[in-house]
Design an enzyme around this catalytic site. Sequence first.
Site, short mmCIF file in Angstrom:
data_model
loop_
_atom_site.label_atom_id
_atom_site.label_comp_id
_atom_site.label_asym_id
_atom_site.label_seq_id
_atom_site.Cartn_x
_atom_site.Cartn_y
_atom_site.Cartn_z
N HIS A 142 0.84 -1.20 0.00
CA HIS A 142 0.00 0.00 0.00
C HIS A 142 0.87 1.25 0.00
O HIS A 142 2.07 1.18 0.22
CB HIS A 142 -0.92 0.01 1.22
CG HIS A 142 -2.07 -0.95 1.12
ND1 HIS A 142 -1.95 -2.28 1.46
CD2 HIS A 142 -3.34 -0.78 0.70
CE1 HIS A 142 -3.12 -2.88 1.25
NE2 HIS A 142 -3.98 -2.00 0.78
N LYS A 146 -0.92 4.86 4.56
CA LYS A 146 -1.87 3.92 5.21
C LYS A 146 -1.45 3.72 6.66
O LYS A 146 -0.28 3.45 6.94
CB LYS A 146 -1.86 2.58 4.45
CG LYS A 146 -2.89 1.61 4.99
CD LYS A 146 -3.04 0.41 4.08
CE LYS A 146 -4.01 -0.61 4.64
NZ LYS A 146 -5.37 -0.07 4.83
N THR A 153 -7.95 -6.13 4.44
CA THR A 153 -8.21 -7.14 3.40
C THR A 153 -7.25 -8.33 3.57
O THR A 153 -7.65 -9.48 3.44
CB THR A 153 -8.06 -6.50 2.01
OG1 THR A 153 -9.07 -5.49 1.90
CG2 THR A 153 -8.23 -7.52 0.89
#
Length: 257
Positions: A142, A146, A153
Amino acid sequence: LTRVSVDPLSPSLRVVVIGASGRMGSQACAAVDAAPDLDLVGRYDAGDDLGELHGADVAVEFSVPDASMGNVAHCVELGVHAVVGTTGWNAERLASLESLLAQHDSVGVLIAPNFAIGALLMMSFARQAAPFYESVEIVEMHHPAKVDAPSGTAARTASIIAAARAEAGLGPVPDATQSDPDGARGATVDGIPVHALRLRGRVAHQEVDLGAEGEALTIRHDSFERTSFMPGVLAGVRAVGSHPGLTVGLENYLGLA
Ligand code: NAD
């Protein structure tokens, strides 16, 4: 899912977006605005009075974790269905939403931790593959902004894989612990190793890597743009009215659960 056959006799769904100026909310406004069967009738941000929500049928909610519960409760009390992408829905918040919904039993709320349909397919394929492989690990990548790791997920995928292995009579992944007795290789979720990378230029990416003697299977999903979430948001908007009560996970509307 991106193609819609519009019935000219059925009225458009009236939709409002809460968190409309945010990264996700602004994409949702554009997607609703462009959909021939949906009418964008209101946009709300921090400090706005939600009032009567412009008589909407459905609210899309992408705000901040501390505001989401109050916003969704307001929708439910007005009889407005809600499609919610905001994070932070822990067990306690879900339980209090469920008891509110019990008093408004025609209202539907979808809480969707991930609207990317490819990511939901990835989880479904991982469930299917899990019983056939001795080794499995997850790598998620990511953007550096983040705040949580591993991603929701990735953690959910690990739990799904662990449950599929258990159902097939397999235990925890032996390679995860035997090759790493001190846990130096990183985190595990439900006995599945999960590696989190944070890199500039990335949005949201995940690989499920499975291995057996002489072969490997890689299931990979990449979200390059936030637009990748919008077909899922619109699918949620169109379906939420026919799913009264609380649904957690868009996969439940798509037959992927
Ligand atoms: P952002 O900071 O860009 O936008 C947040 C918006 O919420 C802002 O417009 C702000 O004005 C508004 N807001 C703040 N308080 C509010 C309140 N009390 N009432 C109404 N609006 C309020 O954030 P973002 O990147 O758009 O993300 C929003 C949420 O969606 C986050 O929780 C994020 O983790 C989540 N998210 C979910 C998915 C998914 O697929 N489910 C994907 C990406 C992000």
